[in-house]
Write an enzyme that holds these catalytic residues in place. Structure first.
Site, PDB file in Angstrom:
ATOM      1  CB  SER A 161      38.192  37.442  40.168  1.00  0.00           C
ATOM      2  OG  SER A 161      37.966  38.802  40.483  1.00  0.00           O
ATOM      3  CE  LYS A 211      35.684  35.231  34.823  1.00  0.00           C
ATOM      4  NZ  LYS A 211      35.167  36.078  35.894  1.00  0.00           N
ATOM      5  CG  HIS A 243      37.198  33.404  39.180  1.00  0.00           C
ATOM      6  ND1 HIS A 243      38.094  33.164  38.175  1.00  0.00           N
ATOM      7  CD2 HIS A 243      36.845  34.702  39.070  1.00  0.00           C
ATOM      8  CE1 HIS A 243      38.307  34.272  37.484  1.00  0.00           C
ATOM      9  NE2 HIS A 243      37.557  35.224  38.018  1.00  0.00           N
TER      10      HIS A 243
HETATM   11  C1  LIG Z   1      34.512  37.344  35.594  1.00  0.00           C
HETATM   12  C2  LIG Z   1      33.545  37.651  36.656  1.00  0.00           C
HETATM   13  C3  LIG Z   1      32.270  38.113  36.340  1.00  0.00           C
HETATM   14  C4  LIG Z   1      31.879  38.468  34.931  1.00  0.00           C
HETATM   15  O1  LIG Z   1      31.633  37.346  34.155  1.00  0.00           O
HETATM   16  P1  LIG Z   1      31.543  37.523  32.561  1.00  0.00           P
HETATM   17  O2  LIG Z   1      30.766  36.334  32.139  1.00  0.00           O
HETATM   18  O3  LIG Z   1      32.927  37.567  32.048  1.00  0.00           O
HETATM   19  O4  LIG Z   1      30.807  38.796  32.313  1.00  0.00           O
HETATM   20  C5  LIG Z   1      31.370  38.294  37.368  1.00  0.00           C
HETATM   21  N1  LIG Z   1      31.715  38.062  38.659  1.00  0.00           N
HETATM   22  C6  LIG Z   1      32.943  37.633  38.995  1.00  0.00           C
HETATM   23  C7  LIG Z   1      33.261  37.370  40.433  1.00  0.00           C
HETATM   24  C8  LIG Z   1      33.902  37.418  38.013  1.00  0.00           C
HETATM   25  O5  LIG Z   1      35.110  37.012  38.349  1.00  0.00           O
END
Ligand SMILES: *Cc1c(COP(=O)(O)O)cnc(C)c1O
Length: 406
Positions: free
Chosen positions: A193, A252, A221
């Protein structure tokens, strides 16, 4: 204005102690006020009354404001109510929750899927449920904080390998195998990320298989970004059936909120009985489940959104590179603009904001010390004109901070 009642000595003592920690953050340039959006999350946003080009969200496809998702949320709330009032295992599972899971399993090409409140909770829940004393987890050093926290909650041993380093991963796997653990689980982000690089999944899967380890990929992502119709890294590399646990977020590219694991029916049954966030925290409002289903409909019927995302990604990366910025090793729409010290990253972010661009500076502990950056994410909904305006702002701000090479 309402005034707060006088605070006791004990309450004030806690504040004083916390204020010392905050002063240290200020000294490092890491103290940040929350940015408050006075608009929907979009390719542009309003902050402090000003319209800014937004390069800070994970809203890759702009699905949060897609009419089909909004309609599904509104209709869902009318028909099913605003909340569920229960955890999934007691009375908080409605037809729509299972419909979403069936759709996610089909989308990820697995037997089953199970949803959690967020991507964070799915990692914490899955790792703490699947790993016990006598097991071991083999983990990339730059895995997401939610994976690290999940590992911290287990009594399993942990072996870290250097970021995306297949030889080092193999060393860890061989060490794990030699010790005769019951379960060996290799865990990696699909797309990292903060750097935007893609895990070398084929090599990791092959090595894991060689040493009797299962693989878990966190595609937070990658879903909606990589693979056929955005199915993620497992699909991108053609590894269906060889990745035991496909983690994803609904927060996301999917544009709503939540997390899920797509895996076998056995894994799903196990997690329903053992995963603590699933057992002890209430389920999603039905409108969330229904808008996520609508998002999957959009992913399957509007592939041009993903094409647009990648066209914008290529345009913006090339622009930054031509200006002479160090943009790291990204292969995805996440593009870090490397700044070194946190203070420089925060300064760049501030200069960009003065020039109409919202791009957040990121420092320790989200990234290692000395590797601070402004992280940008373009979306499918940015216009070429907006991206060019953003590049002009970067050029000007970057020159001031002497961040341009050559
Ligand atoms: C953003 C992210 C999460 C968390 O996801 P949320 O739904 O925002 O809690 C978990 N793992 C990775 C790799 C992320 O980038």
């Amino acid at each position: 204005m309402t005034t707060t009642p006088p605070r006791s000595d004990a309450v004030q003592a806690l504040d004083r102690s916390l204020a010392e920690d905050l002063d240290r953050l200020r000294e490092e340039g890491l103290f940040r006020p929350l940015r408050v959006l006075e608009s929907p999350q979009g390719h542009d946003v309003v902050i402090g009354g000003r319209e800014l080009i937004n390069l800070s969200s994970n809203n890759y496809l702009g699905l949060n404001t897609h009419p089909r998702l909004i309609e599904a949320a509104v209709e869902g709330a009318r028909k099913w109510g605003a909340g569920t009032g229960a955890v999934r295992t007691i009375a908080g599972t409605q037809t729509v929750h299972e419909q979403l899971e069936t759709r996610l399993a089909a989308f990820k090409r697995t037997e089953a899927a199970l949803c959690f409140q967020s991507g964070y909770t799915v990692n914490v829940g899955v790792l703490s449920a699947l790993l016990e004393e006598g097991d071991v987890v083999v983990s990339d050093k730059l895995n997401h904080a939610s994976i690290i926290d999940g590992i911290r909650l287990t009594k399993a041993d942990r072996l870290l390998y250097e970021h995306c380093d297949l030889d080092d991963a193999e060393r860890a796997l061989a060490a794990a195998r030699a010790k005769g653990y019951r379960r060996i689980l290799l865990v990696t982000d699909g797309v990292f990320s903060m750097d935007g690089d893609i895990a070398p999944l084929p090599g990791l899967v092959e090595r894991a298989e060689r040493y009797g380890a299962a693989v878990m990929v966190d595609d937070a992502h990658a879903t909606g970004v990589l693979g056929d119709h955005g199915r993620g890294t497992t699909d991108h590399f053609g590894l269906h059936g060889r990745v035991a646990l496909n983690i994803g977020t609904l927060s996301k590219a999917v544009g709503v909120v939540g997390g899920y694991v797509a895996a076998s029916q056995t894994v799903r049954d196990h997690l329903i009985h053992k995963a603590r966030p699933f057992l002890f925290s209430s389920s999603h409002p039905p409108a969330v489940a229904l808008s996520c289903i609508a998002a999957l409909d959009v992913l399957e019927s509007e592939p041009e959104l993903i094409e647009r995302l990648w066209a914008n990604t290529r345009h913006f990366k090339q622009g930054l590179r031509e200006l002479g910025f160090d943009i790291g090793t990204s292969e995805t729409p996440i593009t870090p603009v490397m700044c070194g010290e946190a203070g420089t990253a925060m300064r760049l972010s501030d200069l960009l904001m003065e020039r109409g661009v919202f791009a957040q500076g990121i420092g320790f502990p989200t990234v290692p010390r000395g590797r601070a950056r402004v992280r940008t994410i373009v979306t499918a909904t940015h216009t070429t004109d907006e991206l060019d305006q953003a590049l002009t702002a970067f050029a000007d701000a970057g020159r001031r901070l002497e961040l341009l090479r050559g």
